[in-house]
Scaffold this motif. Structure first.
Motif, PDB file in Angstrom:
ATOM      1  N   GLY A 176       0.754  -1.228  -0.021  1.00  9.12           N
ATOM      2  CA  GLY A 176       0.112  -0.079  -0.035  1.00  9.12           C
ATOM      3  C   GLY A 176       0.852   1.323   0.005  1.00  9.12           C
ATOM      4  O   GLY A 176       1.811   1.176  -0.334  1.00  9.12           O
TER       5      GLY A 176
ATOM      6  N   THR B  16      -3.476   4.068   0.680  1.00  9.28           N
ATOM      7  CA  THR B  16      -4.529   3.188   1.412  1.00  9.28           C
ATOM      8  C   THR B  16      -4.786   3.971   2.818  1.00  9.28           C
ATOM      9  O   THR B  16      -5.816   3.485   3.454  1.00  9.28           O
ATOM     10  CB  THR B  16      -3.426   1.798   1.689  1.00  9.28           C
TER      11      THR B  16
ATOM     12  N   THR C 266      -5.188  -4.967  -4.617  1.00  4.78           N
ATOM     13  CA  THR C 266      -4.062  -4.276  -4.443  1.00  4.78           C
ATOM     14  C   THR C 266      -2.737  -5.414  -4.371  1.00  4.78           C
ATOM     15  O   THR C 266      -1.653  -5.076  -4.641  1.00  4.78           O
ATOM     16  CB  THR C 266      -3.723  -3.158  -3.526  1.00  4.78           C
TER      17      THR C 266
ATOM     18  N   SER D  27      -4.517   1.545  -7.759  1.00  2.13           N
ATOM     19  CA  SER D  27      -3.846   1.422  -6.676  1.00  2.13           C
ATOM     20  C   SER D  27      -3.011   0.252  -6.858  1.00  2.13           C
ATOM     21  O   SER D  27      -1.603   0.054  -6.480  1.00  2.13           O
ATOM     22  CB  SER D  27      -4.654   0.794  -5.495  1.00  2.13           C
ATOM     23  N   ILE D  28      -3.427  -0.799  -7.631  1.00  2.19           N
ATOM     24  CA  ILE D  28      -2.540  -1.871  -8.388  1.00  2.19           C
ATOM     25  C   ILE D  28      -1.342  -1.281  -8.933  1.00  2.19           C
ATOM     26  O   ILE D  28      -0.169  -1.774  -8.802  1.00  2.19           O
ATOM     27  CB  ILE D  28      -3.560  -2.657  -9.208  1.00  2.19           C
TER      28      ILE D  28
END
Length: 828
Positions: free
Chosen positions: A94, A98, A147, A454-455
């Motif tokens: 993260g 996050t 993620t 996010s990924i």
């Protein structure tokens, strides 16, 4: 630690040795089976949520999607736990993103806890499932799982699923305009119409699909494919379809969002693209951008005008939002409670005639209590206050910062176009959310795009790490069982609530069937009514915190009360039953108010219920006065509330007059007479106030005419009835005219010997509702009275078209035909 931080700042990934790279590779790939299964779960959610709803009640549209989301989250959590065990490691990747997501969840939870109606804030009601804390929690769990399992390859696959979903919605939406429904059941007939009509249901999808498809075409081109592939041809067709859809559902907000996202993408593509590839990469997005700006600037005549649901303007929404924040600045009214702010701060201009406004007053919009503003962002601000708004802004500022930093630092490549497409799509939905109301599907798409972001970007920081140790076993078990437990509770709750709403749907269907029978003048059996009551009671027991269920049950009890009260054969038993039913109806309505005292709808329901049964409730007169007074405080600008209060005083006047005749003592008679005079005066005052708020309000003029008719002021009565007829007639093209009002006007015109006007009113009533038997019946009798036998028989036969077994109508036709034949013989 400073050295590690410096490396993170300089590069997206820290320097790793060969062993670390093998571990990272193993982690990123994970167990292939669990990763593939998870990808299918996410793909089904992306494809299924826009289509997973039934045409039952408004709330079920979003409830079905929310239930699917909870089920998907539970399955994903279980598979993620298996993934942890199979890879024998826990690594929660993260970044600051996050942390901002978790902060937003905490603020949303606090705002829900402090909400005016916590139930709606935590679980979502009446189209507010997308803003509920339960939904937000599920979405964050899905983002964290994706993620830590998915890679860029999976994002490509899921983006293509999303392009396919938006394309299918465009196809079905375009066909729906022409009456062709390609999806089963009531999916397109109802779902795409809610809440913002087809523009929200299809137009917003087309805007999202257009940006995604263009980005995917650019990505394939940057990958070095010189010859067109089948996928590129398909994507080009998808792009053309989405453009056609946007042209059909022409709306400034849609073109603005597309132009903003394409402009952003073109800026970075132009700067980053190599010179020899610039032209081929930029042609399609440049064309789409120029076309969007042209459509935004030029008012093109519409070939097709799709239905739209009315919505508040942005200026009105902003004014209401500011006033709501002044009252509850920190955590707002709670998610899903915009309707309370609207009724309290609604502007006076809402009540004026449609021609004086641009888009805010269609039909009876002045009588509606809007549950969301013209902007999804402002709806959320009212719900979560300045602290929640700050947490939301922090999230999007973090997204913007990370996106721009990555786009500036990263060299061009096919992954660059993928990242840019995801960011551009987020801009599309972000702009639309700021200037349009957005439903559950679009909220879900936006959060999934944040997950894709996010990924692609969260590669720098490992928050938790464990492997082959007691710490790993404890930590992984804790993570696994916590997530699964939360998800399981959500699914169980959703199942109970879903069952309750399906039961309520069944009751609603029965209620509609009974309403049609009542409107047609047919008798409703006690068994039918008891069946309705028992079904509603089951819904209330299943879900006692949903204010809609006891509200509907109270109304059904009111009808049974009036049915028993008019039955004179029951004697003393009936009186006891009537009083018990009336008390139960009043108690239920009061319980609804207790669930959310600030909701004017609940308070008016309590007042309306008392108005219908107040003669049978102890101190009913005073309680009803108090309830309507409280409703006026909550919603002072709504003319329908003033009119409902006036109707109560009008009913009270009739009861007081009857009491006055039965009383023997002179003092009691004088007191009853004085109270009756006060009731008449209050009736006129409230009706005048309603007309002052809305000068073209037909129902207010009707009741004012009734008031003058009671006072034997025939001239003023006819004048007000004429005005009511005219204004109700104006609402016919807007599909907002009231057929019952036309029918009642006909009865009053007949009583005042205005037969021609009465006939006009009856015919207007039956033109709006062809199955309105009582209107057709009165029209036929009036024709007969005026000597128009053929018209009378023809009108009665219209009733038989819908109810061929109606013995009363059959006998009346025979009677009229026989009399007509006898009359003809006498003439000869």
């Amino acid at each position: 630690m400073a050295i590690v931080s410096q490396k993170i700042a300089e590069h997206d990934e820290p320097v790793e040795n060969s062993r670390d790279r093998k571990k990272t590779k193993k982690h990123q790939g994970g167990d292939e089976k669990t990763t593939l299964f998870l990808e299918w779960v996410y793909g089904i959610l992306l494809f299924g949520i826009p289509f997973f709803f039934l045409g039952v009640t408004d709330d079920l549209f979003d409830l079905n999607k929310q239930t699917l989301l909870f089920a998907g989250t539970l399955i994903a959590s279980i598979v993620y736990g298996v993934h942890i065990v199979s890879t024998q490691s826990v690594r929660i990747r993260g970044s600051f993103l996050t942390l901002t997501l978790l902060l937003l969840a905490i603020v949303w939870c606090v705002a829900s806890f402090l909400s005016l109606y916590p139930y709606v804030s935590f679980v979502g009601l009446e189209g507010h499932a997308s803003t509920s804390f339960a939904t937000l929690g599920s979405l964050i769990i899905l983002i964290i799982i994706s993620t830590n399992v998915f890679t860029e390859k999976h994002v490509v696959h899921l983006v293509r699923v999303l392009i396919g979903t938006t394309t299918l919605l465009s196809v079905s939406g375009l066909l729906q305009i022409f009456g062709v429904f390609i999806l089963p059941g009531e999916i397109t007939k109802t779902g795409l119409m809610y809440p913002g009509g087809l523009i929200n249901g299809v137009g917003l999808n087309a805007a999202l699909g257009l940006v995604l498809a263009i980005a995917e075409i650019v990505r394939l081109a940057m990958k070095g494919r010189h010859a067109l592939s089948v996928l590129q041809i398909l994507l080009s067709l998808f792009t053309g379809l989405q453009l056609i859809t946007l042209i059909v559902f022409d709306d400034w907000a849609l073109w603005t969002s597309v132009a903003a996202s394409l402009g952003f993408m073109l800026l970075f593509l132009y700067v980053k693209a190599s010179d020899e590839r610039k032209i081929s990469w930029l042609v399609l997005p440049s064309f789409a951008l120029v076309f969007s700006l042209t459509m935004l600037a030029v008012d093109v005549p519409k070939v097709v005008a799709p239905l739209q649901a009315p919505q508040l303007s942005l200026s009105t929404s902003f004014a209401i939002t500011l006033k709501a924040l002044q009252e509850r600045p920190l955590f707002g009214y709670g998610p899903g409670n915009f309707g309370v702010a609207y009724t309290q701060f609604r502007p006076n201009k809402i009540s004026v005639w449609p021609k004086e406004l641009d888009n805010e007053n269609i039909g009876k919009i002045w009588a509606e209590r809007f549950l969301q503003s013209g902007s999804q962002l402002m709806t959320k601000v009212v719900g979560v206050g300045l602290i929640g708004f700050g947490a939301l802004i922090l999230l999007f500022v973090t997204l913007a910062f990370k996106a721009i930093r990555w786009l500036v630092q990263k060299k061009d490549g096919d992954d660059y176009a993928l990242y840019l497409g995801v960011v551009g799509s987020m801009i599309t939905l972000g702009v639309l959310g700021a200037i349009k109301p957005i439903d559950f599907s679009f909220t879900f798409f936006l959060w999934m795009l944040i997950g894709f972001f996010s990924i692609l970007s969260a590669r720098s920081l490992v928050l938790i790490k464990g492997q082959h140790s007691n710490r790993f076993v404890i930590l992984s078990s804790l993570v696994l069982f916590t997530i699964i437990s939360i998800s399981l509770v959500g699914v169980m709750f959703a199942s109970v609530r879903y069952a309750a709403d399906v039961t309520f749907r069944s009751a609603t269907s029965k209620d509609r069937a009974l309403s049609v029978k009542i409107q047609a003048g047919e008798q409703v059996s006690e068994q039918e009514l008891n069946d309705l009551l028992s079904t509603l009671e089951r819904a209330v027991k299943m879900d006692p915190y949903n204010h809609r269920y006891p509200k509907a049950l109270a109304q059904a009890l009111v009808y049974k009360t009036s049915s028993l009260a008019t039955n004179t054969n029951g004697g003393q038993e009936n009186i006891v039953s009537v009083r018990a039913l009336a008390t139960n109806a009043a108690t239920l309505s009061q319980q609804v108010v207790a669930l959310n005292p600030r909701d004017a709808r609940n308070m008016q329901n309590f007042a309306d219920t008392l108005q219908a049964v107040f003669p049978f409730v102890e101190n009913g007169y005073g309680l009803t006065q108090q309830a309507y007074a409280e409703t006026l405080k909550l919603d002072p600008q709504n003319p329908s509330v003033h009119t409902a209060f006036a109707k109560f005083y009008l009913s009270a006047y009739l009861i007081l007059v009857r009491q006055q005749e039965s009383l023997e003592k002179k003092e009691e008679k004088n007191q009853a007479k004085e109270e009756a005079s006060k009731a008449l005066a209050e009736t006129e005052r409230l009706l005048r106030e309603a007309i002052a708020l809305k000068a073209d309000y037909p129902e207010a003029y009707f009741h004012l005419g009734t008031l003058f008719a009671m006072q034997d002021n025939k001239k003023e009565a006819i004048k007000n009835f004429d005005t009511a007829l005219e204004y109700n007639f104006r609402l016919i093209p807007l599909r907002a005219a009231d057929e019952v009002l036309f029918y009642n006007l006909g009865l009053n015109f007949e009583a005042l010997k205005q037969q021609d006007k009465a006939q006009t009113a009856y015919k207007l009533a039956s033109s709006i509702q062809p199955k309105y038997y009582v209107a057709l019946w009165r029209s036929a009798l009036l024709d007969k009275e005026q000597g128009n036998d053929e018209a009378s028989i023809a009108t009665l036969k219209k009733i038989l078209d819908y109810d061929p077994q109606n013995k009363t109508v059959q006998d009346k036709i025979k009677e009229f035909e026989n009399k007509s034949g006898s009359h003809a013989e006498e003439t000869e």
